[in-house]
Design a protein around this motif. Structure first.
Motif, PDB file in Angstrom:
ATOM      1  N   THR A 133       0.830  -1.212   0.000  1.00  0.00           N
ATOM      2  CA  THR A 133       0.000   0.000   0.000  1.00  0.00           C
ATOM      3  C   THR A 133       0.859   1.255   0.000  1.00  0.00           C
ATOM      4  N   SER A 134       2.102   1.139   0.432  1.00  0.00           N
ATOM      5  CA  SER A 134       3.006   2.235   0.793  1.00  0.00           C
ATOM      6  C   SER A 134       2.526   2.828   2.113  1.00  0.00           C
ATOM      7  N   ARG A 135       3.407   3.589   2.761  1.00  0.00           N
ATOM      8  CA  ARG A 135       3.048   4.185   4.041  1.00  0.00           C
ATOM      9  C   ARG A 135       2.194   5.444   3.879  1.00  0.00           C
ATOM     10  N   ALA A 136       1.788   5.734   2.626  1.00  0.00           N
ATOM     11  CA  ALA A 136       0.857   6.850   2.414  1.00  0.00           C
ATOM     12  C   ALA A 136      -0.504   6.550   3.025  1.00  0.00           C
ATOM     13  N   PHE A 137      -0.754   5.231   3.249  1.00  0.00           N
ATOM     14  CA  PHE A 137      -2.016   4.801   3.857  1.00  0.00           C
ATOM     15  C   PHE A 137      -1.700   3.809   4.971  1.00  0.00           C
ATOM     16  N   HIS A 138      -2.661   3.591   5.856  1.00  0.00           N
ATOM     17  CA  HIS A 138      -2.518   2.542   6.863  1.00  0.00           C
ATOM     18  C   HIS A 138      -2.756   1.185   6.203  1.00  0.00           C
ATOM     19  N   ASN A 139      -2.162   0.129   6.770  1.00  0.00           N
ATOM     20  CA  ASN A 139      -2.588  -1.219   6.401  1.00  0.00           C
ATOM     21  C   ASN A 139      -2.800  -2.021   7.679  1.00  0.00           C
ATOM     22  N   ASP A 140      -3.671  -3.014   7.618  1.00  0.00           N
ATOM     23  CA  ASP A 140      -4.127  -3.691   8.837  1.00  0.00           C
ATOM     24  C   ASP A 140      -3.100  -4.634   9.442  1.00  0.00           C
ATOM     25  N   LYS A 141      -1.970  -4.864   8.764  1.00  0.00           N
ATOM     26  CA  LYS A 141      -0.959  -5.790   9.275  1.00  0.00           C
ATOM     27  C   LYS A 141       0.204  -5.092   9.970  1.00  0.00           C
ATOM     28  N   LEU A 142       0.394  -3.809   9.709  1.00  0.00           N
ATOM     29  CA  LEU A 142       1.614  -3.153  10.154  1.00  0.00           C
ATOM     30  C   LEU A 142       1.648  -2.902  11.657  1.00  0.00           C
ATOM     31  N   LYS A 193      17.392  -9.774   8.060  1.00  0.00           N
ATOM     32  CA  LYS A 193      17.607 -11.156   7.658  1.00  0.00           C
ATOM     33  C   LYS A 193      16.494 -12.087   8.120  1.00  0.00           C
ATOM     34  N   ALA A 194      16.634 -12.772   9.261  1.00  0.00           N
ATOM     35  CA  ALA A 194      15.651 -13.763   9.701  1.00  0.00           C
ATOM     36  C   ALA A 194      14.271 -13.167   9.946  1.00  0.00           C
ATOM     37  N   LEU A 195      14.186 -11.839  10.089  1.00  0.00           N
ATOM     38  CA  LEU A 195      12.901 -11.198  10.343  1.00  0.00           C
ATOM     39  C   LEU A 195      11.936 -11.398   9.174  1.00  0.00           C
ATOM     40  N   GLY A 196      12.474 -11.647   7.981  1.00  0.00           N
ATOM     41  CA  GLY A 196      11.633 -11.904   6.813  1.00  0.00           C
ATOM     42  C   GLY A 196      11.378 -13.376   6.564  1.00  0.00           C
ATOM     43  N   GLY A 197      11.840 -14.237   7.471  1.00  0.00           N
ATOM     44  CA  GLY A 197      11.537 -15.654   7.376  1.00  0.00           C
ATOM     45  C   GLY A 197      12.077 -16.345   6.141  1.00  0.00           C
ATOM     46  N   GLY A 198      13.027 -15.723   5.441  1.00  0.00           N
ATOM     47  CA  GLY A 198      13.532 -16.295   4.206  1.00  0.00           C
ATOM     48  C   GLY A 198      12.561 -16.154   3.051  1.00  0.00           C
ATOM     49  N   ILE A 199      11.547 -15.297   3.210  1.00  0.00           N
ATOM     50  CA  ILE A 199      10.511 -15.148   2.186  1.00  0.00           C
ATOM     51  C   ILE A 199      10.553 -13.770   1.537  1.00  0.00           C
ATOM     52  N   VAL A 200      10.595 -12.729   2.350  1.00  0.00           N
ATOM     53  CA  VAL A 200      10.651 -11.355   1.849  1.00  0.00           C
ATOM     54  C   VAL A 200      11.678 -10.575   2.668  1.00  0.00           C
ATOM     55  N   PRO A 201      12.254  -9.515   2.094  1.00  0.00           N
ATOM     56  CA  PRO A 201      13.172  -8.689   2.882  1.00  0.00           C
ATOM     57  C   PRO A 201      12.407  -7.872   3.917  1.00  0.00           C
ATOM     58  N   SER A 220      10.359   4.510   3.342  1.00  0.00           N
ATOM     59  CA  SER A 220      10.655   3.550   2.294  1.00  0.00           C
ATOM     60  C   SER A 220       9.348   3.155   1.631  1.00  0.00           C
ATOM     61  N   THR A 221       9.360   3.059   0.311  1.00  0.00           N
ATOM     62  CA  THR A 221       8.141   2.668  -0.391  1.00  0.00           C
ATOM     63  C   THR A 221       7.641   1.308   0.073  1.00  0.00           C
ATOM     64  N   PHE A 222       8.563   0.364   0.226  1.00  0.00           N
ATOM     65  CA  PHE A 222       8.175  -0.997   0.585  1.00  0.00           C
ATOM     66  C   PHE A 222       8.249  -1.264   2.087  1.00  0.00           C
ATOM     67  N   GLY A 223       8.890  -0.404   2.843  1.00  0.00           N
ATOM     68  CA  GLY A 223       9.028  -0.639   4.273  1.00  0.00           C
ATOM     69  C   GLY A 223       7.682  -0.715   4.973  1.00  0.00           C
ATOM     70  N   GLY A 224       7.445  -1.806   5.706  1.00  0.00           N
ATOM     71  CA  GLY A 224       6.177  -1.969   6.405  1.00  0.00           C
ATOM     72  C   GLY A 224       5.030  -2.394   5.522  1.00  0.00           C
ATOM     73  N   ASN A 225       5.343  -2.955   4.338  1.00  0.00           N
ATOM     74  CA  ASN A 225       4.248  -3.380   3.462  1.00  0.00           C
ATOM     75  C   ASN A 225       3.476  -4.551   4.085  1.00  0.00           C
ATOM     76  N   PRO A 226       2.216  -4.749   3.712  1.00  0.00           N
ATOM     77  CA  PRO A 226       1.384  -5.766   4.365  1.00  0.00           C
ATOM     78  C   PRO A 226       1.948  -7.180   4.288  1.00  0.00           C
ATOM     79  N   LEU A 227       2.554  -7.542   3.149  1.00  0.00           N
ATOM     80  CA  LEU A 227       3.126  -8.883   3.017  1.00  0.00           C
ATOM     81  C   LEU A 227       4.286  -9.068   3.990  1.00  0.00           C
ATOM     82  N   ALA A 228       5.173  -8.084   4.034  1.00  0.00           N
ATOM     83  CA  ALA A 228       6.311  -8.150   4.948  1.00  0.00           C
ATOM     84  C   ALA A 228       5.846  -8.183   6.400  1.00  0.00           C
ATOM     85  N   ALA A 229       4.846  -7.373   6.712  1.00  0.00           N
ATOM     86  CA  ALA A 229       4.352  -7.317   8.085  1.00  0.00           C
ATOM     87  C   ALA A 229       3.700  -8.633   8.492  1.00  0.00           C
TER      88      ALA A 229
END
Length: 414
Positions: A85-94, A265-273, A294-303
């Motif tokens: 979503t980018s941090r321009a909006f809230h997302n329910d996972k962050l 590193k391990a915070l992404g579970g080997g799946i996403v940065p 960061s555009t991708f920092g805190g994205n819903p998938l990563a969170a």
């Protein structure tokens, strides 16, 4: 299936000519000549069907193994909902992720980013802003104390305080504001602090340097010194944290709580940065809207994945497993000293092994291990590192050390 590749498997899996002639990648890495296609737990399989025990775990990014069911399930569920979503909006996972990670670290605020280097860069910016806005350092005068032999990443600012010529040669001019002192020497660290010092940035264990473990009293002394001088203590736990050393953080093993944790590193579970700076609001709160991000920092998938990682660690089972298997690893490796091994340093399931330089380079040992179905990584000449996923079975860990022992015997008899 046996961990040791047959001669036919080794030959079938040899893709060195293909990799050398068909790669369109810039030559920023020198990988072993194995083409990994799939993985499960502590094992990976190459394109020829050969199986290998992964004893690097992507520099600890795969602490919980390849394809951990809970982490894959979290990722798949989120993929069907929304990924960015980018941090321009809230997302329910962050916010749930930030709350869980802050609680795990005993802090109250998180800056979510992507890579480990971004976490380090973020920590540097926070420390400088805190120095100017809270401590009262004159503008443009802030300095940060670091340690010789450090590795915190490869961005231009970070390599500015590296003393590794491979990291620095032909990449200047460099960012000022850093002072490097001998690692493990608390007196030298204190002597380098002045009225403009805003932080001390330290790896609790130096990973890239070869799993260099400081004296037990070092980190407690750093904590006392930084507190007394009103200087932030920043612990780079990107490789050493999140279960690797038998504790949630290596700082836990010596009874120390830094002002800021740098995680990745391990915070992404080997799946996403996924990376993060974790601290309290009196420090992280110095940043205002628009000053960092960061555009991708805190994205819903990563969170979503990051939350699942924190849930794995919250039970303490991974940390206990790393402690238990780490003791086994240490005992097996220590028995090899004088038999081709000069020295061993272990912390949980993390080991630095100094090979006798008259016997072989670390690269040669790793190449021979690869042909025997074990993947490891060399560093700095004749040192190799072992960091298998924490989910590795005890019997498989024994297989890895058996193969190392066999390689050393081969080299001694050649």
């Amino acid at each position: 299936m046996s961990a040791v590749l047959s001669a036919g498997q080794a030959a079938a899996g040899d893709t060195s000519a293909e990799l050398a002639t068909e790669s369109h990648l810039a030559h920023t890495y020198h990988p072993l000549e194995v083409m990994v296609e799939s993985g499960e737990g502590a094992w990976v399989t190459d394109t020829a069907g050969g199986r290998y025990l992964d004893c690097l775990a992507a520099y600890s990014a795969v602490n919980f193994g390849h394809g951990h069911p809970a982490l894959i399930a979290a990722a798949k569920q989120q993929l069907d909902r929304i990924t960015l979503t980018s941090r321009a909006f809230h997302n329910d996972k962050l916010e749930p992720f930030a709350a869980a990670l802050a609680a795990l670290a005993g802090k109250d605020m998180v800056i979510p980013m992507n890579t480990g280097a971004e976490a380090v860069e973020s920590g540097i910016k926070v420390a400088r802003a805190w120095g100017y806005r809270v401590k009262g350092v004159a503008q443009g005068m802030a300095n940060i104390i670091v340690a010789d032999g450090n590795f915190h990443g490869r961005t231009t600012t970070i390599i500015s305080f590296s003393n590794d010529p491979v990291a620095t040669d032909d990449f200047g001019p460099f960012t000022p504001g850093f002072r490097s002192v001998p690692y493990g020497d608390a007196a030298a660290l204190e002597a380098a602090i002045d009225e403009n010092t805003v932080a001390v940035l330290i790896e609790p264990i130096q990973g890239e340097a070869g799993i260099v473990i400081p004296p037990a009293e070092y980190l407690p002394a750093v904590r006392e010194i930084t507190t007394r001088h009103n200087v932030l203590f920043i612990a780079d736990e990107i490789q050493s944290g999140l279960g690797r050393t038998g504790a949630t953080f290596q700082c836990d093993n010596v009874g120390v709580v830094p002002d800021l944790y740098l995680l990745g590193k391990a915070l992404g579970g080997g799946i996403v940065p996924v990376s993060a700076v974790v601290g309290n609001s009196d420090i992280l709160g110095v940043l205002g809207a628009g000053e960092h991000g960061s555009t991708f920092g805190g994205n819903p998938l990563a969170a979503a994945v990051g939350t699942a990682v924190v849930e794995l660690l919250a039970t303490g089972e991974m940390q206990e497993r790393a402690r238990m298997l780490g003791a086994r690893l240490d005992a097996r490796l220590t028995a090899l000293i004088g038999r081709g091994v000069v020295a061993v340093r272990t912390a949980g399931l993390w080991a630095g092994i100094d090979i006798d330089p008259e016997l072989a380079t670390g690269r040669e040992v790793c190449e021979r291990l690869m042909l025997r179905g074990v993947l490891a990584k060399d560093t700095h000449g004749s040192t190799i590192r072992l960091a298998p996923p924490i989910v590795v079975e005890a019997a498989d860990l024994d297989i890895a050390i058996d193969q190392l022992e066999a390689v050393l015997e081969e080299l001694a008899g050649r």
